[in-house]
Scaffold this active site. Structure first.
Site, PDB file in Angstrom:
ATOM      1  N   CYS A   7       0.652  -1.527   0.387  1.00 17.14           N
ATOM      2  CA  CYS A   7       0.222  -0.325  -0.350  1.00 17.14           C
ATOM      3  C   CYS A   7       1.076   1.850  -0.130  1.00 17.14           C
ATOM      4  O   CYS A   7       0.511   2.351  -0.087  1.00 17.14           O
ATOM      5  CB  CYS A   7      -0.841   0.151   0.789  1.00 17.14           C
ATOM      6  SG  CYS A   7      -1.698  -1.221   1.466  1.00 17.14           S
ATOM      7  N   HIS A  60      -3.260   7.031   2.284  1.00 14.99           N
ATOM      8  CA  HIS A  60      -4.031   5.616   2.106  1.00 14.99           C
ATOM      9  C   HIS A  60      -5.354   5.547   2.393  1.00 14.99           C
ATOM     10  O   HIS A  60      -5.507   5.497   4.140  1.00 14.99           O
ATOM     11  CB  HIS A  60      -2.799   4.588   2.720  1.00 14.99           C
ATOM     12  CG  HIS A  60      -3.318   3.265   2.054  1.00 14.99           C
ATOM     13  ND1 HIS A  60      -3.767   2.582   1.521  1.00 14.99           N
ATOM     14  CD2 HIS A  60      -3.031   2.094   3.079  1.00 14.99           C
ATOM     15  CE1 HIS A  60      -3.688   1.774   1.215  1.00 14.99           C
ATOM     16  NE2 HIS A  60      -3.991   1.128   1.724  1.00 14.99           N
ATOM     17  N   ASN A 100     -10.147  -0.502  -0.070  1.00 15.97           N
ATOM     18  CA  ASN A 100      -9.000  -0.510   0.057  1.00 15.97           C
ATOM     19  C   ASN A 100      -7.823  -1.026  -1.510  1.00 15.97           C
ATOM     20  O   ASN A 100      -8.305  -1.953  -1.284  1.00 15.97           O
ATOM     21  CB  ASN A 100      -8.352  -1.135   1.249  1.00 15.97           C
ATOM     22  CG  ASN A 100      -6.022  -0.935   1.467  1.00 15.97           C
ATOM     23  OD1 ASN A 100      -6.074  -0.246   0.500  1.00 15.97           O
ATOM     24  ND2 ASN A 100      -6.360  -0.870   2.299  1.00 15.97           N
TER      25      ASN A 100
HETATM   26  N1  COA Z   1     -18.488 -10.634   8.220  1.00 12.46           N
HETATM   27  C1  COA Z   1     -18.229 -10.793   9.714  1.00 12.46           C
HETATM   28  N2  COA Z   1     -18.295 -10.809  10.339  1.00 12.46           N
HETATM   29  C2  COA Z   1     -16.334 -10.768  10.830  1.00 12.46           C
HETATM   30  C3  COA Z   1     -15.978 -10.399   9.380  1.00 12.46           C
HETATM   31  C4  COA Z   1     -16.965 -10.215   7.910  1.00 12.46           C
HETATM   32  N3  COA Z   1     -16.307  -9.796   7.268  1.00 12.46           N
HETATM   33  N4  COA Z   1     -14.746 -10.382   9.452  1.00 12.46           N
HETATM   34  C5  COA Z   1     -13.974 -10.853  10.915  1.00 12.46           C
HETATM   35  N5  COA Z   1     -15.068 -10.934  10.930  1.00 12.46           N
HETATM   36  C6  COA Z   1     -15.409 -12.277  12.804  1.00 12.46           C
HETATM   37  C7  COA Z   1     -14.435 -12.490  13.174  1.00 12.46           C
HETATM   38  O1  COA Z   1     -15.076 -14.168  12.591  1.00 12.46           O
HETATM   39  C8  COA Z   1     -15.377 -12.665  14.772  1.00 12.46           C
HETATM   40  O2  COA Z   1     -16.112 -13.173  15.010  1.00 12.46           O
HETATM   41  P1  COA Z   1     -15.411 -14.163  16.295  1.00 12.46           P
HETATM   42  O3  COA Z   1     -15.659 -12.757  17.668  1.00 12.46           O
HETATM   43  O4  COA Z   1     -17.177 -14.741  16.266  1.00 12.46           O
HETATM   44  O5  COA Z   1     -14.693 -14.575  16.288  1.00 12.46           O
HETATM   45  C9  COA Z   1     -14.802 -11.309  14.868  1.00 12.46           C
HETATM   46  O6  COA Z   1     -15.997 -10.588  13.471  1.00 12.46           O
HETATM   47  C10 COA Z   1     -14.406  -9.984  15.235  1.00 12.46           C
HETATM   48  O7  COA Z   1     -13.455 -10.148  14.091  1.00 12.46           O
HETATM   49  P2  COA Z   1     -11.888  -9.630  13.966  1.00 12.46           P
HETATM   50  O8  COA Z   1     -10.974  -9.508  13.126  1.00 12.46           O
HETATM   51  O9  COA Z   1     -12.032  -9.052  15.611  1.00 12.46           O
HETATM   52  O10 COA Z   1     -11.832  -7.918  13.780  1.00 12.46           O
HETATM   53  P3  COA Z   1     -11.977  -6.642  13.717  1.00 12.46           P
HETATM   54  O11 COA Z   1     -13.182  -5.684  14.772  1.00 12.46           O
HETATM   55  O12 COA Z   1     -10.561  -6.660  13.834  1.00 12.46           O
HETATM   56  O13 COA Z   1     -11.870  -6.087  12.542  1.00 12.46           O
HETATM   57  C11 COA Z   1     -11.048  -5.782  10.071  1.00 12.46           C
HETATM   58  C12 COA Z   1     -11.923  -7.141  11.473  1.00 12.46           C
HETATM   59  C13 COA Z   1     -10.096  -6.730   9.122  1.00 12.46           C
HETATM   60  C14 COA Z   1     -11.731  -4.703  10.044  1.00 12.46           C
HETATM   61  C15 COA Z   1      -9.957  -4.838  10.877  1.00 12.46           C
HETATM   62  O14 COA Z   1      -9.242  -5.440  11.632  1.00 12.46           O
HETATM   63  C16 COA Z   1      -8.833  -3.870  10.211  1.00 12.46           C
HETATM   64  O15 COA Z   1      -9.996  -2.693   9.196  1.00 12.46           O
HETATM   65  N6  COA Z   1      -7.635  -4.123  10.009  1.00 12.46           N
HETATM   66  C17 COA Z   1      -6.925  -3.626   9.161  1.00 12.46           C
HETATM   67  C18 COA Z   1      -6.784  -3.963   8.145  1.00 12.46           C
HETATM   68  C19 COA Z   1      -6.378  -3.357   6.987  1.00 12.46           C
HETATM   69  O16 COA Z   1      -6.874  -1.864   6.661  1.00 12.46           O
HETATM   70  N7  COA Z   1      -5.764  -4.059   6.510  1.00 12.46           N
HETATM   71  C20 COA Z   1      -4.823  -3.109   5.435  1.00 12.46           C
HETATM   72  C21 COA Z   1      -3.785  -2.088   5.692  1.00 12.46           C
HETATM   73  S1  COA Z   1      -2.566  -1.223   4.523  1.00 12.46           S
END
Ligand code: COA
Length: 325
Positions: free
Chosen positions: A112, A252, A282
């Site tokens: 990114c 970004h 993204n």
């Molecule tokens: N839809 C529904 N539920 C989802 C899901 C989706 N698309 N993705 C994950 N979950 C669930 C998980 O399985 C978990 O369930 P559980 O509690 O029963 O185990 C719960 O939601 C929480 O998961 P978690 O991964 O802790 O969620 P989060 O709040 O961290 O959100 C992201 C996930 C990916 C949105 C977040 O971590 C994020 O924004 N990360 C950065 C990603 C990014 O920007 N990457 C590029 C950087 S350049």
């Protein structure tokens, strides 16, 4: 006086994929995606929209705006991690497509942060040779590098391309004011993408799940917020510029929650920040040049404005650039 952006361009694939469309593919919901990421729609490439093709369309627009002829470009850089081939580079395909045959061309693999790393290389080329003209592109079709069964990743990313033509200006107060770049390979396992399996059994990587993005979302989130905040604060310190002096921030577009946290920590008002992650998700290396082009075409950039760019991506790679428009 120094490096300036002479023209910008962007290209988004035609197909719009909504959160409701994703509900039909993985166990997710529009509400979950909106509240966790702010993303509402993203674009997904189709026929004729390979990475180099959308990159070339963006480059074409940027060249028209710059007023330069394509044969005046000396260096062509593409930030990408989703070219349709490993070799030749995406940049060489773009060169062929747009006819930039006086340029040398190569890709930058910085996920990114790819566009900003490219901008930095371009700036240094121009500092060394004031006549140099550089075309920097960020382009991705991450839809081709996703596991569409993995709800952690397939909801986050999108396709698109953006481009900028760089040159030298002798006008006072127009320049790249400062940069602050980093990477840390120790944290690679939090966000990565394998290559196709090695044909040499000795070099085969164990547990290769395939050529798609794997991400520890929660960890990436924490690192992204801290890294972008630190990069910006370090840059302000280096340049002696106060956060309140910045006219516009083009970050970004990782996701809305990450961006909100960064803005909150830096005490940046939302009116000064360009946000389009809702529309495109993204788009990795493409996100900053797409946002830049949309801002530029909406006439929101004035001569002398202080513009801050910051990015974070797999590697990890991250950093910030301050440019006086
Ligand atoms: N839809 C529904 N539920 C989802 C899901 C989706 N698309 N993705 C994950 N979950 C669930 C998980 O399985 C978990 O369930 P559980 O509690 O029963 O185990 C719960 O939601 C929480 O998961 P978690 O991964 O802790 O969620 P989060 O709040 O961290 O959100 C992201 C996930 C990916 C949105 C977040 O971590 C994020 O924004 N990360 C950065 C990603 C990014 O920007 N990457 C590029 C950087 S350049």
């Amino acid at each position: 006086m120094g490096t300036v952006i002479l023209g910008t361009g962007s290209c988004l694939p035609k197909k719009v994929v909504t959160n409701l469309d994703l509900e039909k593919i993985v166990d997710t919901s529009d509400e979950w995606i909106r509240t966790r990421t702010g993303i509402e729609t993203r674009r997904v490439g189709g026929a004729g929209e390979k990475t180099y093709q959308i990159a070339s369309a963006a480059a074409h627009e940027a060249l028209i705006m710059s007023g330069l002829r394509v044969d005046e470009i000396d260096l062509l850089i593409v930030g990408t991690i989703s070219s349709h081939m490993l070799m030749p580079s995406c940049a060489c395909f773009v060169q062929k497509e747009i006819g930039a045959f006086n340029a040398f061309a190569y890709d930058v693999n910085a996920a990114c942060s790819g566009f900003l790393y490219g901008l930095d290389i371009g700036d240094k080329q121009i500092r060394a040779d004031h006549d140099a003209k550089v075309l920097v592109i960020g382009a991705e079709t991450l839809s081709s590098r996703l596991n569409w069964q993995d709800r952690n990743t397939c909801i986050v990313f999108g396709d698109g391309a953006g481009a900028a033509v760089l040159g030298y200006s002798a006008e006072e107060h127009r320049e790249v004011v400062g940069v602050n770049y980093f990477s840390d390979g120790r944290l690679w396992e939090l966000l990565y993408m394998h290559n196709s399996p090695s044909t040499n059994p000795e070099l085969r990587v164990e547990d290769n799940p395939g050529v798609h993005i794997v991400m520890e979302g929660r960890e990436v989130f924490k690192h992204a917020v801290k890294a972008m905040e630190d990069a910006v604060l370090g840059l302000l310190e280096k340049t002696g510029i106060a956060i309140g002096d910045i006219d516009l921030v083009i970050p970004h577009q990782a996701n809305m929650r990450i961006l909100n946290k960064v803005l909150e920590r830096l005490e940046l008002p939302k009116e000064k920040v360009v946000l389009n992650v809702m529309k495109y998700g993204n788009t990795s290396a493409a996100s900053i040049p797409i946002a830049l082009d949309e801002t530029n075409r909406a006439d929101k950039l004035k001569r002398g404005d202080l513009v801050l760019f910051c990015a974070f991506g797999g590697g990890f790679t991250w950093g910030a650039t301050l440019l006086r428009w």
